[in-house]
Design an enzyme around this catalytic site. Structure first.
Site: not given
Length: 340
Positions: A131-132
């Site tokens: 998610v990064e």
């Protein structure tokens, strides 16, 4: 008329009171040195390399996300979003509020759940997180090795290691250790400048230490005890990332607890708490000083979370004090050109 004995006693009392006041303020003074590990001493070359890596979007799988995307110096070293919405790889949403990088060099644990203890361990987590930056380290190292400019910088900064995942982490950590709070109005007050903050802010400081019991969690110069608390933000029915440190240490004492953040530069790091659910300092103060968002039925809520019966005026004074903890932005030249 005062006799000699009375005068002597008065002078001694004054000296003791003065010393006590000095001693009382000493713990609020910012340290002059930044802690650093023996195997990664900070050098200008390592810090400069780490700064390039920190701002370089090529560390992400699609060349769009850098460490600074979620931890932006222009936004208080966070992103000022509840849970990093609309940023990260392909715009995916992170599960928690982006913690500030400020003063992390002084912290015993990193991340909201404290799952690692060093900045070196922390540095690689967001790079691999889906998610990064979503960049597997097995792909990142050869990617950076294909950039001659980076190879030369790593050979100079870490001559015995070269470019490895370990030296990538060390370089980023070296830069992050330079991200420290600047002198705030409160710092000037703590050093003896009585005019540095307002009388209401001074009253707020007294309330902060006294009636409000804020120092039960936010103690010392960095205004955090470095520990973990369940502050009653949820009704006790927790799951997934809301379990906090319980996911790291599967023990009842860690159920729903999260790391106490620093209050340094707190006006820049909104929204507040691990879930980013609170927009203002006023609201955050009310929640903490009234026993949490959910006063009853919260499993494992911290003993520090009690209703302190603060008036609105007292809350406002505490907020004024906390605003005095914000200093000027760091004098930081953000890189615009990167190794090729």
């Amino acid at each position: 008329m005062l006799n000699k004995l009375t005068i002597a006693a008065f002078i001694l009392t004054s000296l003791v009171s003065s010393a006590s006041a000095t001693d009382d303020m000493s713990k609020w003074l910012r340290p002059t040195k930044v802690p650093q590990p023996k195997n990664n001493k900070m050098t200008p070359g390592r810090v400069a390399l780490g700064k390039l890596l920190y701002f370089d979007t090529r560390l992400s799988v699609d060349n769009t996300v850098s460490c600074a995307t979620c931890h932006d110096p222009k936004r208080g070293w966070t992103d000022q979003l509840p849970t990093s919405k609309a940023v990260g790889f392909e715009g995916r949403v992170g599960p928690r509020n982006s913690p500030v990088v400020l003063n992390t060099a002084y912290q015993r644990h990193q991340f909201w759940d404290g799952r690692v203890k060093s900045l070196e361990q922390q540095a690689l987590g967001p790079i691999e997180a889906d998610v990064e930056m979503n960049m597997p380290l097995g792909k990142l190292v050869p990617k950076l090795k294909s950039i001659k400019g980076y190879v030369k910088l790593f050979e100079k900064a870490y001559p015995d290691e070269g470019l490895t995942k370990e030296s990538i982490a060390k370089a980023i950590a070296s830069f992050e250790r330079t991200v420290v709070s600047t002198e705030s109005p409160f710092d000037k007050y703590a050093k003896g400048d009585e005019n540095a903050i307002s009388e209401d802010a001074k009253e707020g400081f007294k309330l902060f230490k006294g009636k409000a019991h804020c120092t039960d969690c936010h103690d010392g110069w960095n205004f955090t005890d470095g520990s973990f608390q369940n502050i009653g933000l949820n009704d006790g029915k927790l799951s997934g990332k809301e379990l906090g440190r319980y996911n790291v240490k599967n023990r009842a004492a860690w159920y729903g607890v999260f790391k106490t953040p620093t209050l340094r530069d707190v006006t820049k790091s909104y929204p507040y708490f691990h879930d980013g659910s609170v927009k203002t300092l006023e609201e955050a103060t009310v929640i903490c000083a009234s026993g949490g968002r959910y006063e009853h039925g919260v499993k494992n809520k911290s003993d520090a979370m009690r209703d302190r019966a603060l008036t609105r005026e007292e809350v406002d004074k505490i907020v004024l004090f906390m605003k005095s903890l914000t200093g000027p932005d760091m004098d930081l030249a953000i890189p615009t050109k990167f190794p090729q």
